[in-house]
Design a protein around this motif. Structure first.
Motif, PDB file in Angstrom:
ATOM      1  N   LEU A 211       0.822  -1.209   0.000  1.00  0.00           N
ATOM      2  CA  LEU A 211       0.000   0.000   0.000  1.00  0.00           C
ATOM      3  C   LEU A 211       0.856   1.259   0.000  1.00  0.00           C
ATOM      4  O   LEU A 211       0.550   2.221  -0.714  1.00  0.00           O
ATOM      5  N   TYR A 212       1.912   1.271   0.780  1.00  0.00           N
ATOM      6  CA  TYR A 212       2.798   2.435   0.770  1.00  0.00           C
ATOM      7  C   TYR A 212       3.481   2.568  -0.589  1.00  0.00           C
ATOM      8  O   TYR A 212       3.764   3.672  -1.043  1.00  0.00           O
ATOM      9  N   GLY A 213       3.738   1.433  -1.240  1.00  0.00           N
ATOM     10  CA  GLY A 213       4.286   1.494  -2.589  1.00  0.00           C
ATOM     11  C   GLY A 213       3.297   2.099  -3.573  1.00  0.00           C
ATOM     12  O   GLY A 213       3.647   2.966  -4.380  1.00  0.00           O
ATOM     13  N   LEU A 214       2.042   1.658  -3.517  1.00  0.00           N
ATOM     14  CA  LEU A 214       1.018   2.210  -4.407  1.00  0.00           C
ATOM     15  C   LEU A 214       0.802   3.692  -4.128  1.00  0.00           C
ATOM     16  O   LEU A 214       0.605   4.487  -5.064  1.00  0.00           O
ATOM     17  N   LEU A 215       0.839   4.070  -2.858  1.00  0.00           N
ATOM     18  CA  LEU A 215       0.676   5.481  -2.491  1.00  0.00           C
ATOM     19  C   LEU A 215       1.810   6.311  -3.083  1.00  0.00           C
ATOM     20  O   LEU A 215       1.583   7.369  -3.681  1.00  0.00           O
ATOM     21  N   GLY A 216       3.049   5.854  -2.891  1.00  0.00           N
ATOM     22  CA  GLY A 216       4.183   6.590  -3.429  1.00  0.00           C
ATOM     23  C   GLY A 216       4.140   6.683  -4.943  1.00  0.00           C
ATOM     24  O   GLY A 216       4.486   7.716  -5.524  1.00  0.00           O
ATOM     25  N   HIS A 217       3.685   5.622  -5.587  1.00  0.00           N
ATOM     26  CA  HIS A 217       3.576   5.614  -7.051  1.00  0.00           C
ATOM     27  C   HIS A 217       2.591   6.684  -7.519  1.00  0.00           C
ATOM     28  O   HIS A 217       2.906   7.489  -8.411  1.00  0.00           O
ATOM     29  N   CYS A 218       1.392   6.685  -6.934  1.00  0.00           N
ATOM     30  CA  CYS A 218       0.379   7.672  -7.319  1.00  0.00           C
ATOM     31  C   CYS A 218       0.849   9.091  -7.016  1.00  0.00           C
ATOM     32  O   CYS A 218       0.632  10.013  -7.807  1.00  0.00           O
ATOM     33  N   TRP A 219       1.464   9.280  -5.885  1.00  0.00           N
ATOM     34  CA  TRP A 219       1.906  10.599  -5.415  1.00  0.00           C
ATOM     35  C   TRP A 219       2.903  11.215  -6.389  1.00  0.00           C
ATOM     36  O   TRP A 219       2.717  12.340  -6.872  1.00  0.00           O
ATOM     37  N   ILE A 220       3.977  10.492  -6.693  1.00  0.00           N
ATOM     38  CA  ILE A 220       5.026  11.055  -7.546  1.00  0.00           C
ATOM     39  C   ILE A 220       4.573  11.120  -9.002  1.00  0.00           C
ATOM     40  O   ILE A 220       4.879  12.088  -9.720  1.00  0.00           O
ATOM     41  N   PHE A 221       3.850  10.120  -9.469  1.00  0.00           N
ATOM     42  CA  PHE A 221       3.331  10.124 -10.835  1.00  0.00           C
ATOM     43  C   PHE A 221       2.441  11.352 -11.042  1.00  0.00           C
ATOM     44  O   PHE A 221       2.571  12.074 -12.048  1.00  0.00           O
ATOM     45  N   GLN A 222       1.543  11.603 -10.084  1.00  0.00           N
ATOM     46  CA  GLN A 222       0.626  12.731 -10.189  1.00  0.00           C
ATOM     47  C   GLN A 222       1.367  14.066 -10.158  1.00  0.00           C
ATOM     48  O   GLN A 222       0.988  15.027 -10.823  1.00  0.00           O
ATOM     49  N   TRP A 223       2.439  14.117  -9.417  1.00  0.00           N
ATOM     50  CA  TRP A 223       3.247  15.339  -9.325  1.00  0.00           C
ATOM     51  C   TRP A 223       3.923  15.645 -10.666  1.00  0.00           C
ATOM     52  O   TRP A 223       4.007  16.804 -11.080  1.00  0.00           O
ATOM     53  N   LEU A 224       4.384  14.602 -11.355  1.00  0.00           N
ATOM     54  CA  LEU A 224       5.109  14.794 -12.615  1.00  0.00           C
ATOM     55  C   LEU A 224       4.185  14.870 -13.826  1.00  0.00           C
ATOM     56  O   LEU A 224       4.439  15.645 -14.759  1.00  0.00           O
ATOM     57  N   ALA A 225       3.146  14.051 -13.840  1.00  0.00           N
ATOM     58  CA  ALA A 225       2.236  13.978 -14.993  1.00  0.00           C
ATOM     59  C   ALA A 225       0.806  13.888 -14.484  1.00  0.00           C
ATOM     60  O   ALA A 225       0.250  12.789 -14.390  1.00  0.00           O
ATOM     61  N   PRO A 226       0.220  15.006 -14.101  1.00  0.00           N
ATOM     62  CA  PRO A 226      -1.112  14.998 -13.487  1.00  0.00           C
ATOM     63  C   PRO A 226      -2.136  14.222 -14.303  1.00  0.00           C
ATOM     64  O   PRO A 226      -2.212  14.348 -15.520  1.00  0.00           O
ATOM     65  N   THR A 227      -2.904  13.404 -13.601  1.00  0.00           N
ATOM     66  CA  THR A 227      -3.961  12.616 -14.220  1.00  0.00           C
ATOM     67  C   THR A 227      -5.107  12.508 -13.230  1.00  0.00           C
ATOM     68  O   THR A 227      -4.874  12.368 -12.020  1.00  0.00           O
ATOM     69  N   PRO A 228      -6.345  12.597 -13.680  1.00  0.00           N
ATOM     70  CA  PRO A 228      -7.477  12.575 -12.746  1.00  0.00           C
ATOM     71  C   PRO A 228      -7.495  11.344 -11.841  1.00  0.00           C
ATOM     72  O   PRO A 228      -7.873  11.432 -10.687  1.00  0.00           O
ATOM     73  N   ALA A 229      -7.089  10.204 -12.354  1.00  0.00           N
ATOM     74  CA  ALA A 229      -7.166   8.966 -11.578  1.00  0.00           C
ATOM     75  C   ALA A 229      -6.273   9.008 -10.343  1.00  0.00           C
ATOM     76  O   ALA A 229      -6.576   8.386  -9.325  1.00  0.00           O
ATOM     77  N   TYR A 230      -5.159   9.716 -10.408  1.00  0.00           N
ATOM     78  CA  TYR A 230      -4.205   9.735  -9.299  1.00  0.00           C
ATOM     79  C   TYR A 230      -4.370  10.957  -8.413  1.00  0.00           C
ATOM     80  O   TYR A 230      -3.529  11.213  -7.546  1.00  0.00           O
ATOM     81  N   ARG A 231      -5.443  11.696  -8.611  1.00  0.00           N
ATOM     82  CA  ARG A 231      -5.712  12.859  -7.764  1.00  0.00           C
ATOM     83  C   ARG A 231      -6.355  12.364  -6.481  1.00  0.00           C
ATOM     84  O   ARG A 231      -7.569  12.227  -6.370  1.00  0.00           O
ATOM     85  N   LEU A 232      -5.522  12.083  -5.460  1.00  0.00           N
ATOM     86  CA  LEU A 232      -6.003  11.529  -4.206  1.00  0.00           C
ATOM     87  C   LEU A 232      -6.737  12.587  -3.393  1.00  0.00           C
ATOM     88  O   LEU A 232      -6.471  13.781  -3.529  1.00  0.00           O
ATOM     89  N   PRO A 233      -7.675  12.151  -2.543  1.00  0.00           N
ATOM     90  CA  PRO A 233      -8.363  13.117  -1.678  1.00  0.00           C
ATOM     91  C   PRO A 233      -7.367  13.940  -0.875  1.00  0.00           C
ATOM     92  O   PRO A 233      -6.310  13.444  -0.468  1.00  0.00           O
ATOM     93  N   LYS A 234      -7.709  15.183  -0.664  1.00  0.00           N
ATOM     94  CA  LYS A 234      -6.808  16.112   0.020  1.00  0.00           C
ATOM     95  C   LYS A 234      -6.421  15.576   1.394  1.00  0.00           C
ATOM     96  O   LYS A 234      -7.261  15.148   2.177  1.00  0.00           O
ATOM     97  N   GLY A 235      -5.139  15.598   1.686  1.00  0.00           N
ATOM     98  CA  GLY A 235      -4.649  15.206   3.002  1.00  0.00           C
ATOM     99  C   GLY A 235      -4.277  13.748   3.147  1.00  0.00           C
ATOM    100  O   GLY A 235      -3.675  13.366   4.156  1.00  0.00           O
TER     101      GLY A 235
END
Length: 288
Positions: A211-235
Motif C-alpha cells: 500500500l505504501y508502494g502504491l501510495l508513493g507511485h500515485c503521489w510522484i506520478f501525479q506530481w510529474l504527470a497529473p492525471t485525474p485517476a491519481y488525484r487523491l483526496p486532500k490530506g
C-alpha cells in the motif's frame, strides 16, 4: 481555447454517460456536430490521449468514479466496480482466501507455508525459524512474496483491504491490470526483503508495504504527470506519511498495540516513489 480533436463518433453514439464522466473528472472539453458526426474537443494532445483511453475503457461512463448511485442499485454498482477492477479484485480475493486458510494468522499448520521463513513452534511461546537460504535452496521462492497476503486479525485485514481497493483501482484504471499486478508483486518483494533486513527472523505480513508502494507511485506520478485517476483526496498523502513517522518513532510499540512492520512500510514507499518517478517521466515524454 486552442482545441485539439480527441474523438470523432457517429451521431447515433450515445455520449451522455461518457460526457458525465468527463464532467466528474473536471476535464475541459466541448462537443460539436460536424459533417454528420460528433466531435469531442480538448485543449491539447495530452488531454486528448487521456480522453481516448477513458473512452476505450469506459465508453458508457466509469463506474468507479460515479459520485452518486441510485437507491436500490448500489449492489449492481458494486458488481460493476468489481468487473471494471478485475486485477484489484483478484488480489483481494486471494488475500481473503489466505486469511481464511490461516485463520487470520492464528493457524500455524497453514501459516508456516506462507511466511518469509519456515518455522515451527517449540513449546507454547517459542518460535524456531528455518534459515531463509535453506528455504530458497529447497525451491520455496514463493516465500519472498506470500507474506504480503498474511494478515493478523480482522482490523489488520479490513484496513489493508480497504486501502488496496482504493489505490489499486486507480492504478488499474489509469495504467491497466497487468501494471497493477506487476507493481503489487514488486512492492511486495521489496517490502518483505526490507522488513527481513530490518528485523531479522520474525513473523510479519500484510499488504501495508504494498500500500505504501502504491501510495508513493500515485503521489510522484501525479506530481510529474497529473492525471485525474491519481488525484487523491486532500490530506491522504500527508496523513499516511505522518502515520509512518509515528510508527517509526516507536510510540505504537510502547503503547502495546503490537509490532509495526516499519521496514516494509519504508521499503514499499521508496520503491513506489521510484516507480512513480519513472512512470511520470515516461508519461511526460510522450508527444504533446
Amino acid at each position: 481555447m486552442s482545441a485539439v480533436e480527441a474523438m470523432r463518433l457517429p451521431l447515433s453514439t450515445d455520449l451522455a454517460g461518457f460526457v458525465g464522466l468527463l464532467q466528474r473528472l473536471n476535464l475541459p472539453f466541448r462537443v460539436s456536430e460536424e459533417a454528420g458526426e460528433q466531435v469531442l474537443w480538448v485543449p491539447d494532445e495530452r488531454f486528448a490521449e487521456q480522453v481516448r483511453e477513458l473512452y476505450r475503457r469506459y465508453p458508457e461512463g466509469d463506474p468507479q468514479l460515479v459520485g452518486r448511485v441510485e437507491p436500490g442499485r448500489r449492489g449492481g454498482a458494486f458488481l460493476q466496480q468489481v468487473k471494471a477492477s478485475k486485477a484489484t479484485s483478484a488480489v483481494l480475493l486471494v488475500t481473503f482466501v489466505v486469511a481464511a486458510l490461516t485463520l487470520l494468522g492464528s493457524n500455524p499448520d497453514t501459516l508456516h507455508w506462507l511466511t518469509f521463513q519456515d518455522f515451527r513452534l517449540v513449546g507454547e511461546d517459542r518460535v524456531l525459524f528455518r534459515p531463509l537460504a535453506d528455504g530458497l535452496a529447497a525451491g520455496q521462492w514463493w516465500r519472498l512474496l506470500t507474506p504480503m497476503l498474511i494478515h493478523f486479525g480482522w482490523l489488520h485485514l479490513a484496513m489493508n483491504a480497504m486501502w488496496y481497493w482504493e489505490l489499486g483501482r486507480r492504478i488499474e484504471y489509469r495504467q491497466g491490470g497487468p501494471m497493477l499486478l506487476g507493481l503489487s508483486l514488486g512492492f511486495g518483494l521489496v517490502s518483505n526483503v526490507a522488513q527481513y533486513l530490518a528485523s531479522g527472523p520474525s513473523l510479519f505480513g500484510g499488504l501495508s508495504g504494498v500500500l505504501y508502494g502504491l501510495l508513493g507511485h500515485c503521489w510522484i506520478f501525479q506530481w510529474l504527470a497529473p492525471t485525474p485517476a491519481y488525484r487523491l483526496p486532500k490530506g491522504v498523502v500527508g496523513m499516511m506519511l505522518i502515520w509512518l513517522l509515528v510508527c517509526l518513532s516507536g510510540v505504537i510499540d510502547l503503547l502495546g498495540f503490537g509490532s509495526i512492520a516499519n521496514g516494509a512500510h519504508v521499503g514499499g514507499l521508496l520503491a513506489g516513489c521510484l516507480s512513480g518517478l519513472l512512470g511520470g517521466l515516461l508519461a511526460r515524454r510522450r508527444p504533446a
